[in-house]
Write a protein that holds these residues in place. Structure first.
Motif: not given
Length: 419
Positions: A184-189, A191-193, A249-252
């Motif tokens: 799911g988080l890998s679908r974030i563009r 520039e929006r992370l 941690g995933i997001e970073m």
């Protein structure tokens, strides 16, 4: 399981980095974090004859455990994302995680239960765990064996068995949810992370306030009458709450892999973390566990990873520091037993020493825990990973060489706090 793309999808992105490359600096930081947890726990043992000294070390090191556990939770999300492979499956991933975590847990749980039965003393530094002389005494320890005790809102359960194993209950939730979280988080563009990561930090910072308004003010913690046990449970132990740090941690990791890192260096990030820790000593208890240090931690881990990816490994990535990181999980699993039963062995929990002798005992306990950790790592953890970390079919299949072996086992289950 799908690995995150390292290709930036918009103009102006910084150069992305390759996932799967080794992270020796982060491995060295794992050793330091495990040491922080050890220092927190031994600071509560009251070894010093001087009550002022006991109070001073408890104050200075009182948030070291919280910092250590938060580091490991954020690190788990970061490294699992960093090392994700496109050809991996959920089943293979879960198999590796279980092979990494469960053997050490089972061995140390059995050791603690044997010591509890022999001495009549619980490993927890806080007298909240019932003895093994009744069903009520065995039930918390059994829930800790199956790693469900962190879900029970009672302190006697949270710190039952091997007291630090509550973090493994949190890690099991992390591992179970990781494939879907990553997808799911890998679908974030790209520039929006950063916006998503900062929103996660904001939730973690606001959480103590929300908990304070929603949960009862009583009963109080057995060791701190100013703090509600409900508040402490929700912020310290409850797995869904701690999942937010794993998500961060995933997001970073996705930010670094997408080339969106702000290029903050390791030294400035370390100074920010030091400032966060000082703040944690003075803010209310609920905010000192995670809220005061989570943003600096979220910056420190990518800074270290980026430095490694660019080939600028520091002393933290040296041979000795990497070794401390490799045995950090085993060190974490044995250290509190060394502190609790070692104190009993050298004179009982009521005996105290001079300041010099007390610190000498700290050093001796750390050395003994390190030796036992090395033995556990070499005799249990490594053989279990080799034997159970992959299926026989995979093990017998010829493997294609890769330019850089994925760092699938660099993360360690988190260390304990408030136990």
């Amino acid at each position: 399981m799908t690995a995150p793309s390292t290709k930036p999808r918009s103009a102006g992105s910084a150069r992305p980095v390759r996932s799967g490359s080794r992270l020796p600096t982060l491995t060295g930081l794992r050793g330091i974090s495990a040491l922080l947890v050890f220092l927190f726990h031994i600071s509560t043992s009251g070894l010093f004859r001087s009550q002022d000294m006991n109070a001073d070390v408890v104050f200075v090191l009182g948030k070291a455990g919280g910092l250590g556990v938060s580091f490991f939770f954020v690190l788990s999300g970061f490294v699992l994302t960093w090392s994700a492979r496109s050809d991996d499956t959920e089943r293979a991933f879960w198999r590796r995680r279980c092979a990494k975590v469960l053997p050490n847990h089972l061995v140390t749980w059995a050791l603690v239960i044997a010591l509890m039965a022999t001495t009549g003393i619980a490993a927890s530094p806080f007298e909240t765990v019932p003895h093994l002389d009744s069903v009520d005494g065995w039930l918390p320890s059994l829930t800790s064996l199956f790693l469900v005790h962190a879900w029970v809102p009672e302190t006697a359960y949270s710190v039952a068995g091997n007291p630090v194993s509550w973090t493994l209950a949190c890690e099991l939730l992390f591992y179970l949810s990781f494939p879907w979280l990553l997808r799911g988080l890998s679908r974030i563009r790209p520039e929006r992370l950063w916006a998503w990561a900062l929103a996660t930090v904001a939730v973690l910072v606001a959480l103590p306030t929300a908990v304070g308004r929603l949960l009862p003010q009583t009963p109080a913690l057995p060791w701190d009458p100013t703090v509600s046990s409900w508040h402490n449970f929700a912020i310290s132990f409850f797995p869904p709450t701690r999942l937010l740090e794993f998500v961060l941690g995933i997001e970073m990791a996705l930010i670094v892999l997408a080339g969106r890192w702000i290029r903050l260096g390791l030294l400035p990030a370390s100074l920010l973390l030091a400032g966060g820790y000082v703040a944690a000593l003075y803010v209310p208890f609920e905010y000192g566990i995670v809220a005061a240090t989570v943003l600096p931690l979220a910056l420190l881990i990518p800074a270290a990873a980026r430095q490694d990816a660019e080939g600028r490994t520091s002393f933290l990535g040296g041979r000795f520091m990497v070794w401390t990181g490799e045995v950090s999980f085993a060190f974490y699993m044995v250290h509190i037993s060394v502190i609790a039963y070692g104190h009993e062995l050298v004179g009982g929990r009521e005996r105290t020493w001079s300041t010099a002798a007390g610190f000498a005992l700290w050093a001796a306990a750390c050395l003994l825990a390190g030796i036992l950790a090395w033995l556990l790592h070499r005799s249990v953890e490594v053989p279990a990973m080799r034997r159970f970390g992959r299926s026989r079919r995979t093990a017998l299949r010829p493997q294609k060489p890769t330019a850089a072996p994925p760092a699938t086992d660099q993360e360690a289950p988190a260390s304990g706090t408030s136990v």
